[in-house]
Design an enzyme around this catalytic site. Structure first.
Site, short mmCIF file in Angstrom:
data_model
loop_
_atom_site.label_atom_id
_atom_site.label_comp_id
_atom_site.label_asym_id
_atom_site.label_seq_id
_atom_site.Cartn_x
_atom_site.Cartn_y
_atom_site.Cartn_z
N MET A 88 0.86 -1.21 -0.06
CA MET A 88 -0.26 0.23 -0.07
C MET A 88 0.73 1.07 -0.26
O MET A 88 0.55 2.18 0.88
CB MET A 88 -0.52 0.75 1.30
CG MET A 88 -1.51 -1.11 1.56
SD MET A 88 -3.50 -1.37 -0.32
CE MET A 88 -4.11 0.01 0.19
N LEU A 91 5.00 3.86 -5.55
CA LEU A 91 6.47 3.71 -5.62
C LEU A 91 6.35 4.79 -6.52
O LEU A 91 5.71 5.59 -7.42
CB LEU A 91 6.58 2.27 -6.87
CG LEU A 91 5.99 1.53 -5.57
CD1 LEU A 91 5.57 0.02 -6.39
CD2 LEU A 91 7.45 1.07 -4.05
N HIS A 107 -5.03 -5.91 -8.52
CA HIS A 107 -5.92 -4.18 -7.74
C HIS A 107 -7.31 -5.17 -7.72
O HIS A 107 -7.51 -5.56 -9.03
CB HIS A 107 -6.08 -3.59 -9.16
CG HIS A 107 -6.31 -2.15 -8.42
ND1 HIS A 107 -6.79 -1.44 -6.98
CD2 HIS A 107 -7.90 -2.05 -9.04
CE1 HIS A 107 -7.00 -0.31 -7.04
NE2 HIS A 107 -8.15 -0.72 -8.31
C1 GRF Z 1 -6.23 -7.33 -2.34
O1 GRF Z 1 -7.60 -7.14 -2.14
C2 GRF Z 1 -5.70 -6.82 -3.68
O2 GRF Z 1 -6.10 -6.67 -4.57
C3 GRF Z 1 -5.18 -5.39 -2.77
O3 GRF Z 1 -4.70 -5.32 -1.58
C4 GRF Z 1 -5.41 -6.19 -0.47
C5 GRF Z 1 -4.48 -7.59 -0.25
O4 GRF Z 1 -4.91 -8.64 0.44
N1 GRF Z 1 -4.14 -4.32 -3.42
P1 GRF Z 1 -4.04 -9.64 0.85
O5 GRF Z 1 -3.02 -8.17 2.07
O6 GRF Z 1 -3.26 -10.13 -0.02
O7 GRF Z 1 -5.18 -10.44 2.12
#
Ligand code: GRF
Length: 213
Positions: A88, A91, A107
């Site tokens: 999160m 970059l 995503h």
């Molecule tokens: C996922 O829903 C992904 O699409 C988004 O962040 C979430 C990560 O979930 N980028 P996790 O940490 O893999 O459980």
């Protein structure tokens, strides 16, 4: 195919990759890096015997100095692919360019719809009839790089943010490993800006894996 995984949180998609690897997915997760010390995903990796690193972005004065440490850590391994699985942090273009075409992101929306946050809420508010997730190559603009694959699910009138999130997360746990498999097997290739499957250019929304996974 040796890979590195970057996470920030729960790491359920990392766990899906770990399980995949244990069940014959042709990948070797060499390292997991989290920018958050409390990311649950670090425990999944440690349990699987994968080296983990916490690089806490709050301890760096700017993005570039944080990314230098991430880069140095990544360079200790000879991965061919970096997977952003719930990572999160934005970059910088410099970082992205180093790994362009070798770094993918998952995503939770059918891009180009709903880049950014709160995708479930936005889909429900818009009265959409379907939702899903996308795997794409990472480009400097957030959630905007060339799309590799998508998987869709119907939105029911009774769905809430939570039920939609749950269903979508389950879908991602199949979409991400399957997409990584296609890359590991050399079936997905990238000739910027084109993504190819078995040597044929894919449409801009990538390959639809809904019926396959
Ligand atoms: C996922 O829903 C992904 O699409 C988004 O962040 C979430 C990560 O979930 N980028 P996790 O940490 O893999 O459980």
């Amino acid at each position: 195919m040796p890979i590195a995984v970057l996470i920030s949180g729960t790491g359920s998609n990392l766990q899906a990759l770990i399980q995949g690897q244990q069940q014959g997915l042709p990948i070797d997760i060499q390292v997991v890096i989290s920018n958050r010390p409390k990311a649950q995903g670090l425990q999944h990796a440690a349990l699987a015997g994968i080296p983990t690193y916490t690089i806490d972005h709050r301890q760096y004065s700017d993005r570039a100095s944080f990314e230098t440490i991430v880069t140095n850590t990544l360079h200790q391994y000879d991965h061919q692919l970096i997977v952003l699985a719930g990572f999160m942090r934005k970059l910088t273009a410099d970082f992205v360019h180093q790994f362009y075409g070798k770094m993918i992101n998952l995503h939770p929306a059918l891009l180009p719809k709903y880049p950014g946050l709160n995708t479930f809420e936005r889909a429900l508010q818009a009265g959409d009839h379907e939702h899903g997730s996308t795997v794409h190559y990472v480009s400097p603009e957030v959630d905007a790089g060339p799309i590799i694959s998508q998987a869709r699910l119907p939105i029911q009138p009774t769905d809430t943010i939570n039920t939609l999130r749950q269903k979508n997360t389950t879908l991602e746990h199949r979409l991400l490993p399957h997409t990584v498999r296609l890359i590991a097997e050399g079936r997905i290739t990238f000739n910027d800006p084109n993504v190819l499957l078995d040597g044929k250019n894919l449409p801009s929304e990538g390959t639809d894996l809904t019926e396959i996974i």
